[in-house]
Design a protein around this motif. Structure first.
Motif, PDB file in Angstrom:
ATOM      1  N   PHE A  60     -13.132  -2.334  13.326  1.00 40.03           N
ATOM      2  CA  PHE A  60     -12.828  -3.564  12.588  1.00 40.03           C
ATOM      3  C   PHE A  60     -12.071  -3.149  11.336  1.00 40.03           C
ATOM      4  CE2 PHE A  60     -13.578  -6.952   9.562  1.00 40.03           C
ATOM      5  CZ  PHE A  60     -13.435  -8.092  10.329  1.00 40.03           C
ATOM      6  N   VAL A  61     -10.766  -3.388  11.314  1.00 40.39           N
ATOM      7  CA  VAL A  61      -9.910  -2.863  10.250  1.00 40.39           C
ATOM      8  C   VAL A  61      -9.549  -3.959   9.252  1.00 40.39           C
ATOM      9  CG1 VAL A  61      -7.792  -1.615   9.700  1.00 40.39           C
ATOM     10  CG2 VAL A  61      -8.936  -1.206  11.886  1.00 40.39           C
ATOM     11  N   ILE A  62      -9.829  -3.686   7.974  1.00 43.81           N
ATOM     12  CA  ILE A  62      -9.342  -4.534   6.886  1.00 43.81           C
ATOM     13  C   ILE A  62      -8.156  -3.810   6.259  1.00 43.81           C
ATOM     14  CG2 ILE A  62      -9.867  -5.622   4.675  1.00 43.81           C
ATOM     15  CD1 ILE A  62     -12.804  -5.667   5.506  1.00 43.81           C
ATOM     16  N   HIS A  63      -6.997  -4.441   6.331  1.00 46.74           N
ATOM     17  CA  HIS A  63      -5.736  -3.833   5.905  1.00 46.74           C
ATOM     18  C   HIS A  63      -5.240  -4.577   4.667  1.00 46.74           C
ATOM     19  CE1 HIS A  63      -1.158  -3.400   7.051  1.00 46.74           C
ATOM     20  NE2 HIS A  63      -1.436  -2.808   5.907  1.00 46.74           N
ATOM     21  N   VAL A  64      -5.218  -3.890   3.528  1.00 46.47           N
ATOM     22  CA  VAL A  64      -4.719  -4.465   2.279  1.00 46.47           C
ATOM     23  C   VAL A  64      -3.369  -3.826   1.969  1.00 46.47           C
ATOM     24  CG1 VAL A  64      -5.148  -4.825  -0.179  1.00 46.47           C
ATOM     25  CG2 VAL A  64      -7.068  -4.803   1.433  1.00 46.47           C
ATOM     26  N   GLN A  65      -2.364  -4.666   1.693  1.00 48.64           N
ATOM     27  CA  GLN A  65      -1.036  -4.161   1.320  1.00 48.64           C
ATOM     28  C   GLN A  65      -0.525  -5.003   0.160  1.00 48.64           C
ATOM     29  OE1 GLN A  65       1.389  -2.566   4.443  1.00 48.64           O
ATOM     30  NE2 GLN A  65       3.228  -3.571   3.675  1.00 48.64           N
ATOM     31  N   ASN A  66      -0.270  -4.361  -0.964  1.00 47.60           N
ATOM     32  CA  ASN A  66       0.008  -5.088  -2.201  1.00 47.60           C
ATOM     33  C   ASN A  66       1.468  -5.473  -2.361  1.00 47.60           C
ATOM     34  OD1 ASN A  66       0.679  -2.217  -2.763  1.00 47.60           O
ATOM     35  ND2 ASN A  66       1.253  -3.073  -4.744  1.00 47.60           N
ATOM     36  N   ILE A  67       1.710  -6.350  -3.310  1.00 38.90           N
ATOM     37  CA  ILE A  67       3.058  -6.685  -3.767  1.00 38.90           C
ATOM     38  C   ILE A  67       3.089  -6.469  -5.276  1.00 38.90           C
ATOM     39  CG2 ILE A  67       4.775  -8.508  -4.036  1.00 38.90           C
ATOM     40  CD1 ILE A  67       3.619  -9.841  -1.542  1.00 38.90           C
ATOM     41  N   THR A  68       3.922  -5.529  -5.737  1.00 35.81           N
ATOM     42  CA  THR A  68       4.088  -5.302  -7.174  1.00 35.81           C
ATOM     43  C   THR A  68       5.155  -6.265  -7.676  1.00 35.81           C
ATOM     44  OG1 THR A  68       3.424  -2.987  -7.039  1.00 35.81           O
ATOM     45  CG2 THR A  68       4.757  -3.627  -8.935  1.00 35.81           C
ATOM     46  N   ASP A  69       4.709  -7.306  -8.375  1.00 31.54           N
ATOM     47  CA  ASP A  69       5.643  -8.346  -8.811  1.00 31.54           C
ATOM     48  C   ASP A  69       5.830  -8.388 -10.323  1.00 31.54           C
ATOM     49  OD1 ASP A  69       3.104  -9.287  -9.299  1.00 31.54           O
ATOM     50  OD2 ASP A  69       3.460 -11.300  -8.488  1.00 31.54           O
ATOM     51  N   ILE A  70       5.424  -7.305 -11.015  1.00 35.35           N
ATOM     52  CA  ILE A  70       5.806  -7.111 -12.411  1.00 35.35           C
ATOM     53  C   ILE A  70       5.950  -5.606 -12.625  1.00 35.35           C
ATOM     54  CG2 ILE A  70       3.407  -7.147 -13.213  1.00 35.35           C
ATOM     55  CD1 ILE A  70       6.576  -8.287 -15.143  1.00 35.35           C
ATOM     56  N   ASP A  71       7.111  -5.203 -13.139  1.00 36.32           N
ATOM     57  CA  ASP A  71       7.407  -3.771 -13.269  1.00 36.32           C
ATOM     58  C   ASP A  71       8.704  -3.635 -14.066  1.00 36.32           C
ATOM     59  OD1 ASP A  71       6.803  -0.916 -12.120  1.00 36.32           O
ATOM     60  OD2 ASP A  71       8.949  -1.217 -11.764  1.00 36.32           O
ATOM     61  N   ASP A  72       8.922  -2.451 -14.618  1.00 32.79           N
ATOM     62  CA  ASP A  72      10.162  -2.209 -15.368  1.00 32.79           C
ATOM     63  C   ASP A  72      11.398  -2.509 -14.528  1.00 32.79           C
ATOM     64  OD1 ASP A  72       8.610  -1.396 -17.460  1.00 32.79           O
ATOM     65  OD2 ASP A  72       8.948   0.750 -17.176  1.00 32.79           O
ATOM     66  N   SER A 163       4.962  15.980 -16.254  1.00 34.51           N
ATOM     67  CA  SER A 163       5.611  14.893 -16.988  1.00 34.51           C
ATOM     68  C   SER A 163       6.291  13.950 -16.009  1.00 34.51           C
ATOM     69  CB  SER A 163       6.640  15.453 -17.975  1.00 34.51           C
ATOM     70  OG  SER A 163       5.992  16.216 -18.966  1.00 34.51           O
ATOM     71  N   GLN A 164       6.063  12.655 -16.198  1.00 35.05           N
ATOM     72  CA  GLN A 164       6.496  11.693 -15.189  1.00 35.05           C
ATOM     73  C   GLN A 164       7.020  10.396 -15.778  1.00 35.05           C
ATOM     74  OE1 GLN A 164       2.359  10.070 -13.696  1.00 35.05           O
ATOM     75  NE2 GLN A 164       2.226  12.226 -14.244  1.00 35.05           N
ATOM     76  N   GLU A 165       6.922  10.209 -17.070  1.00 30.31           N
ATOM     77  CA  GLU A 165       7.381   8.981 -17.697  1.00 30.31           C
ATOM     78  C   GLU A 165       8.226   9.329 -18.918  1.00 30.31           C
ATOM     79  OE1 GLU A 165       3.790   6.899 -18.600  1.00 30.31           O
ATOM     80  OE2 GLU A 165       3.574   6.097 -16.580  1.00 30.31           O
ATOM     81  N   THR A 166       9.013   8.375 -19.376  1.00 32.63           N
ATOM     82  CA  THR A 166       9.775   8.567 -20.604  1.00 32.63           C
ATOM     83  C   THR A 166       8.835   8.945 -21.744  1.00 32.63           C
ATOM     84  OG1 THR A 166      11.386   6.928 -19.869  1.00 32.63           O
ATOM     85  CG2 THR A 166      11.377   7.491 -22.207  1.00 32.63           C
ATOM     86  N   LYS A 171       1.755   9.428 -27.412  1.00 33.81           N
ATOM     87  CA  LYS A 171       0.891   9.965 -26.365  1.00 33.81           C
ATOM     88  C   LYS A 171       0.356  11.333 -26.788  1.00 33.81           C
ATOM     89  CE  LYS A 171       3.508   9.871 -22.631  1.00 33.81           C
ATOM     90  NZ  LYS A 171       3.840   9.939 -21.183  1.00 33.81           N
ATOM     91  N   LYS A 172      -0.853  11.662 -26.333  1.00 33.56           N
ATOM     92  CA  LYS A 172      -1.404  12.987 -26.625  1.00 33.56           C
ATOM     93  C   LYS A 172      -0.604  14.080 -25.927  1.00 33.56           C
ATOM     94  CE  LYS A 172      -6.282  11.672 -27.274  1.00 33.56           C
ATOM     95  NZ  LYS A 172      -7.664  11.885 -26.752  1.00 33.56           N
ATOM     96  N   ASN A 173      -0.249  13.815 -24.674  1.00 38.05           N
ATOM     97  CA  ASN A 173       0.468  14.787 -23.862  1.00 38.05           C
ATOM     98  C   ASN A 173       1.603  14.091 -23.118  1.00 38.05           C
ATOM     99  OD1 ASN A 173      -1.423  17.167 -24.144  1.00 38.05           O
ATOM    100  ND2 ASN A 173      -2.832  15.658 -23.290  1.00 38.05           N
ATOM    101  N   PRO A 174       2.699  14.795 -22.850  1.00 38.28           N
ATOM    102  CA  PRO A 174       3.821  14.155 -22.147  1.00 38.28           C
ATOM    103  C   PRO A 174       3.463  13.730 -20.734  1.00 38.28           C
ATOM    104  CG  PRO A 174       4.186  16.526 -22.362  1.00 38.28           C
ATOM    105  CD  PRO A 174       3.013  16.187 -23.221  1.00 38.28           C
ATOM    106  N   TYR A 175       2.416  14.327 -20.148  1.00 44.90           N
ATOM    107  CA  TYR A 175       2.035  13.998 -18.775  1.00 44.90           C
ATOM    108  C   TYR A 175       0.975  12.905 -18.690  1.00 44.90           C
ATOM    109  CZ  TYR A 175      -1.062  17.839 -20.220  1.00 44.90           C
ATOM    110  OH  TYR A 175      -1.891  18.666 -20.929  1.00 44.90           O
ATOM    111  N   ASP A 176       0.459  12.415 -19.800  1.00 42.25           N
ATOM    112  CA  ASP A 176      -0.436  11.257 -19.758  1.00 42.25           C
ATOM    113  C   ASP A 176       0.367  10.037 -19.304  1.00 42.25           C
ATOM    114  OD1 ASP A 176      -2.384  12.917 -20.696  1.00 42.25           O
ATOM    115  OD2 ASP A 176      -2.327  12.168 -22.765  1.00 42.25           O
TER     116      ASP A 176
END
Length: 462
Positions: A60-72, A163-166, A171-176
């Protein structure tokens, strides 16, 4: 026993859900700032096949798939076009949902980020209280150094590579990474305890998956390019909040869809929008082609390959429709020839091998080979019994592949049979122009013909 390749452990494992027969599965959906493309469809179809096969096996599978409708990306696109961010999000979310329906991919739950802002805020508050997140003038960030297992999914252990964001100076660290972003002028925002703003990308999936699937669940799926940083960050913030490890038992990732060996991307200008592709090829052809490769392998797109897939699927559909007519119009004879008995047992063995293939990390190309071989065997005989058992196998397989939907027009079949027989007589007399005209007119009415020597098979097209 079903075996899956788990990205988290980097090995094949027996599939044993946390609460069998319940299987809880989350798949990362689109960020709706532009057209969905064939690369996206590859992931949707791959995990739809996973779900369908698990259901075929009794789960019995419950399948959730999102929609990101706010983002840069949505905000930037709206600014480029001079329209509201919501107009962009709603437009492409509707297109995505329409495409999902056409591709026969039906998640159980389809949550949108903007409908879960309060849930996201509660998630972030909990992380702050547990000491895993901190507040700054620009927003709220996850403190990666507080989580000791960071890099476990991707294998990226070097902090200099995290590091993954501008870079933001507070921030404490560039990778936070950001959990909540304070709004800049003219940006959309929601009230929060920290500032007027919006959620970061990664927190959205953690929040919506846990809301509908619980603190731990069985499968998290997505494209390979989401492993780092998106899925890595999901694990960190979710295990930090819930105090469970592993948060998700099995991580499954689909391979890249390439064009001439290069990953499909907007920067390379090789995007193939799905909405445009489906104007040229039926959705079942696209779905079939996507399933001819293993979901973890790289798949290279070309129109030639789609053309080949279209021909191959059309031939299989002809065979399946012939089986259906044979079964409907005939009946068991009561005795079988030796070759019929052998054919029945051969098809039974092919069915077993189909399940072996699908149980081996959902090996769809091998599974398709078993279906094609069964149809070949059935095509070599007019036996009702062979047709019946083959049709049973094919329709079982199609619970996974979803490409052999029957098209019927009640009361018309005898007339089509008559026209096909008349056309065969014309061909025997070498009256090619008239026979081609009949083919063309039938095609306009949605009847496809396939000539096999002196015999002609036909089927209703969609």
């Amino acid at each position: 026993m079903i075996k899956v390749y788990n990205t988290l452990t980097r090995k094949y494992e027996d599939f044993q859900p946390l609460q069998p027969p319940l299987v809880r599965m989350y798949v990362c959906g689109p960020t709706v700032y532009d057209h969905s493309h064939i690369g996206h469809a590859r992931t949707w179809v791959a995990f739809d096949v996973v779900k369908r096969y698990l259901r075929l096996r009794g789960y019995f599978v419950i399948h959730v798939q999102n929609i990101t409708d706010i983002d840069d990306k949505i905000i930037n696109r709206a600014n480029e076009l001079g329209v509201s961010w919501k107009e962009i999000a709603d437009k492409y979310a509707k297109e995505y949902l329409d495409l999902m329906k056409e591709m026969k991919v039906f998640p159980t739950i389809h949550p949108r980020v903007t409908e879960h802002i309060s849930d996201i805020i509660e998630f972030i508050k909990d992380l702050i209280e547990k000491g895993y997140a901190y507040v700054t003038p620009s927003g709220v960030y996850f403190d990666v150094d507080k989580y000791p297992y960071y890099g476990q999914l991707s294998g990226v252990k070097d902090k200099e590579m995290w590091s993954q964001e501008t870079f933001v100076k507070d921030k404490k660290n560039p990778y936070d990474f950001a959990l909540w972003k304070c709004a800049k002028p003219n940006e959309p925002w929601w009230e929060s305890p920290w500032c007027k703003g919006r959620p970061g990308w990664h927190i959205e999936c953690s929040t919506m998956s846990s809301k509908y699937l619980g603190k731990q669940f069985d499968i998290h799926g997505g494209a390979r390019d989401l492993i780092f940083p998106h899925h890595e960050n999901e694990i960190a913030q979710s295990e930090a909040r819930f105090g469970v490890r592993p948060w998700v038992k099995y991580w499954l990732h689909s391979g890249y869809l390439t064009v001439k060996g290069e990953k499909m991307s907007k920067s390379l200008g090789n995007i193939v929008p799905l909405v445009d592709l489906l104007k040229e090829y039926p959705a079942d052809v696209v779905r079939y082609w996507l399933t001819t490769a293993h979901y973890r392998s790289e798949l290279d797109f070309s129109y030639d390959r789609l053309d080949q897939a279209k021909v191959a699927l059309e031939r299989m559909k002809m065979s399946v429709d012939k089986l259906r007519r044979t079964v409907e119009k005939g009946y068991p004879k009561g005795s079988l020839k030796d070759e019929e008995v052998k054919a029945i047992y051969d098809i039974w063995k092919l069915r077993e091998e189909f399940h072996q293939a699908m149980s081996n990390d959902f090996n769809t190309p091998e599974a398709w080979a078993k279906v094609r071989e069964a149809l070949r065997i059935a095509n070599e005989t007019d036996s009702w019994e062979v047709a019946a058992i083959t049709l049973n196998f094919v329709e079982e397989a199609d619970q996974v592949f979803a490409v052999f939907e029957e098209k019927r027009v009640e009361g018309v079949e005898p007339f089509v049979d008559l026209l096909v027989r008349v056309r065969s007589r014309l061909r025997e007399r070498k009256m090619w122009e008239l026979s081609d005209w009949i083919r063309s007119e039938l095609d306009k009415l949605g009847v496809k013909l396939l000539d096999k020597g002196r015999e002609t098979e036909w089927r209703f097209a969609k």
